[in-house]
Design an enzyme around this catalytic site. Sequence first.
Site, PDB file in Angstrom:
ATOM      1  N   TYR A  30       0.799  -1.241   0.000  1.00  0.00           N
ATOM      2  CA  TYR A  30       0.000   0.000   0.000  1.00  0.00           C
ATOM      3  C   TYR A  30       0.827   1.285   0.000  1.00  0.00           C
ATOM      4  CZ  TYR A  30      -4.409  -2.411  -0.116  1.00  0.00           C
ATOM      5  OH  TYR A  30      -5.478  -3.171  -0.545  1.00  0.00           O
ATOM      6  N   GLU A  71      -8.890  -6.764   4.185  1.00  0.00           N
ATOM      7  CA  GLU A  71      -8.123  -7.873   3.600  1.00  0.00           C
ATOM      8  C   GLU A  71      -7.520  -8.777   4.684  1.00  0.00           C
ATOM      9  OE1 GLU A  71      -5.647  -5.810   0.702  1.00  0.00           O
ATOM     10  OE2 GLU A  71      -7.486  -5.167  -0.286  1.00  0.00           O
TER      11      GLU A  71
HETATM   12  C1  HEM Z   1      -7.644  -4.508  -8.630  1.00  0.00           C
HETATM   13  C2  HEM Z   1      -8.516  -0.379  -6.275  1.00  0.00           C
HETATM   14  C3  HEM Z   1      -4.365  -0.909  -3.851  1.00  0.00           C
HETATM   15  C4  HEM Z   1      -3.161  -4.528  -6.816  1.00  0.00           C
HETATM   16  C5  HEM Z   1      -8.239  -3.359  -8.176  1.00  0.00           C
HETATM   17  C6  HEM Z   1      -9.525  -2.895  -8.611  1.00  0.00           C
HETATM   18  C7  HEM Z   1      -9.763  -1.740  -7.978  1.00  0.00           C
HETATM   19  C8  HEM Z   1      -8.630  -1.455  -7.114  1.00  0.00           C
HETATM   20  C9  HEM Z   1     -10.991  -0.888  -8.116  1.00  0.00           C
HETATM   21  C10 HEM Z   1     -10.426  -3.619  -9.628  1.00  0.00           C
HETATM   22  C11 HEM Z   1     -11.232  -4.647  -8.856  1.00  0.00           C
HETATM   23  C12 HEM Z   1     -11.821  -5.771  -9.673  1.00  0.00           C
HETATM   24  O1  HEM Z   1     -11.172  -6.226 -10.609  1.00  0.00           O
HETATM   25  O2  HEM Z   1     -12.887  -6.236  -9.328  1.00  0.00           O
HETATM   26  C13 HEM Z   1      -7.476  -0.180  -5.393  1.00  0.00           C
HETATM   27  C14 HEM Z   1      -7.409   0.905  -4.431  1.00  0.00           C
HETATM   28  C15 HEM Z   1      -6.239   0.762  -3.747  1.00  0.00           C
HETATM   29  C16 HEM Z   1      -5.576  -0.414  -4.288  1.00  0.00           C
HETATM   30  C17 HEM Z   1      -8.457   1.969  -4.255  1.00  0.00           C
HETATM   31  C18 HEM Z   1      -5.651   1.611  -2.658  1.00  0.00           C
HETATM   32  C19 HEM Z   1      -6.340   2.148  -1.688  1.00  0.00           C
HETATM   33  C20 HEM Z   1      -3.677  -1.935  -4.437  1.00  0.00           C
HETATM   34  C21 HEM Z   1      -2.356  -2.385  -4.044  1.00  0.00           C
HETATM   35  C22 HEM Z   1      -2.007  -3.394  -4.897  1.00  0.00           C
HETATM   36  C23 HEM Z   1      -3.113  -3.587  -5.811  1.00  0.00           C
HETATM   37  C24 HEM Z   1      -1.545  -1.829  -2.889  1.00  0.00           C
HETATM   38  C25 HEM Z   1      -0.729  -4.200  -4.915  1.00  0.00           C
HETATM   39  C26 HEM Z   1       0.338  -3.820  -5.464  1.00  0.00           C
HETATM   40  C27 HEM Z   1      -4.276  -4.803  -7.570  1.00  0.00           C
HETATM   41  C28 HEM Z   1      -4.313  -5.849  -8.576  1.00  0.00           C
HETATM   42  C29 HEM Z   1      -5.606  -5.855  -9.082  1.00  0.00           C
HETATM   43  C30 HEM Z   1      -6.330  -4.813  -8.391  1.00  0.00           C
HETATM   44  C31 HEM Z   1      -3.155  -6.742  -8.978  1.00  0.00           C
HETATM   45  C32 HEM Z   1      -6.167  -6.733 -10.189  1.00  0.00           C
HETATM   46  C33 HEM Z   1      -5.869  -6.042 -11.451  1.00  0.00           C
HETATM   47  C34 HEM Z   1      -5.845  -6.975 -12.569  1.00  0.00           C
HETATM   48  O3  HEM Z   1      -4.956  -7.811 -12.533  1.00  0.00           O
HETATM   49  O4  HEM Z   1      -6.674  -6.852 -13.417  1.00  0.00           O
HETATM   50  N1  HEM Z   1      -7.720  -2.479  -7.251  1.00  0.00           N
HETATM   51  N2  HEM Z   1      -6.353  -0.958  -5.272  1.00  0.00           N
HETATM   52  N3  HEM Z   1      -4.093  -2.687  -5.505  1.00  0.00           N
HETATM   53  N4  HEM Z   1      -5.492  -4.207  -7.484  1.00  0.00           N
HETATM   54 FE1  HEM Z   1      -5.949  -2.628  -6.343  1.00  0.00          FE
END
Ligand code: HEM
Length: 427
Positions: free
Chosen positions: A95, A137
Amino acid sequence: MLSQKTIEIVKSTAPVLAEKGVEITKCFYKNLFSSHPELLNIFNHANQAKGRQQTALANTVYAAATYIDQLEVLIPAVKQIAHKHRSLAVKPEHYPIVGEHLLGAIKEVLGDAATDEIINAWAEAYGVIAQVFIDVEKEMYEEATNQTGGWKDFKKFKVVKKVEESAIITSFYLEPSDKTALPAFLPGQYITIRLSIPGETNLLNRQYSLSDAAGQSTFRISVKRESECTPKGKVSNYLHDHINMGDELEVTAPAGDFVLDAEKAAPVYLISGGVGITPMMSMLKTVAASQPKTHSSFAQKIMSMLKTKETAQLNNPVTFVHAAKNGEVHAFHDEVCETIENLQNARRYFVYEQPTSEDYVKKQFNGEGYLDFEKLSSIVKEKEAQFYICGPVEFMKATVINLEKLGVAEENIHYEFFGPALNLKEY
Ligand code: HEM
């Protein structure tokens, strides 16, 4: 706790940042991956290439900023994303890295307009939002690890069976390589598969819905072959062409909140298009497992897992609706027919967009063309039912609109979009 001043700055600047949202998140990802290339082993490059992930992240950050003083409103949306994060093994230590690069991108895109006061307010707000995700989480990791057969992060599974379900969909039956029991899961949940593909620099992750009920010795996923050279097809085609019995894959524990709500004593409609049939198979097979003629211990286990009343399950009529191009690409035809025949109160409706001459001979379908308003109005008997929809975006969009036209309440329509969560009506 954020100060009133910080809340005011964040709320008043959120619309400006939202306007530049996609630009900011594009810049964010470019910088993030150049300073932390190891994160390319987590993110889905196909979603990146389409700009979908940028939109999803931008939408969420600005929605969160708008509700920064009433974060409880965001919890359902946070939970959905947290399921995805948990299934990809996102960790608390990620994060601050994301936060640093997000703020850096805001500065880079807004230039002088991003004063220190604005940046500091957003840094504080990000910290609060990130903590909400980390806490949700943490609970999910504990839940996944503590249940019987559960585990954290990735675990090795062996392919023990590979079955062609149609000309383009193939099922893979996966067993834990250490032969331990599988954890329970809810019908509609998915797993992440992680693969190393020769010639690819990074590991590739993809989510696949489980396509059978829980309570078996294997997980079943059913994968559609995609068109050759798209990034989307990289993993699914590799699975089709190169993964065979005896091969090992890395898998995370089942996750996802698009699940059958078995507590509601209401009729259920399972509506799918194409490979969207996979979570519906799990839902149908779970209902079937809870409605046997004799009450086996397995049926009782499923019922207690779903925390449902036996009577509600036994009386819930089920309608299985599936749209496919034609019989050649229609997966699970026989399995659905057989399951429905053994259920007390179930029916099915198959619609083929362009039936082949063989389909006419076999009479395997009930309707021709699209699953349009006319067809739906002849199929839907109970408007107070629970509707579950999964399939291509345009299919889901049309189906949701048509159901609403038929008088179905929005809260009774549930859908899953493959890929980053987006609001269907805004898509
Ligand atoms: C997916 C928001 C932090 C890694 C997502 C999605 C959203 C989101 C809206 C799409 C959800 C879905 O596919 O249903 C956020 C927000 C964050 C955050 C608001 C911070 C407050 C992080 C962090 C990581 C991360 C710290 C790790 C490095 C990912 C990954 C996906 C994802 C790998 C799936 C994307 C893909 O492979 O298509 N996140 N995220 N996110 N997030 Fe986050």
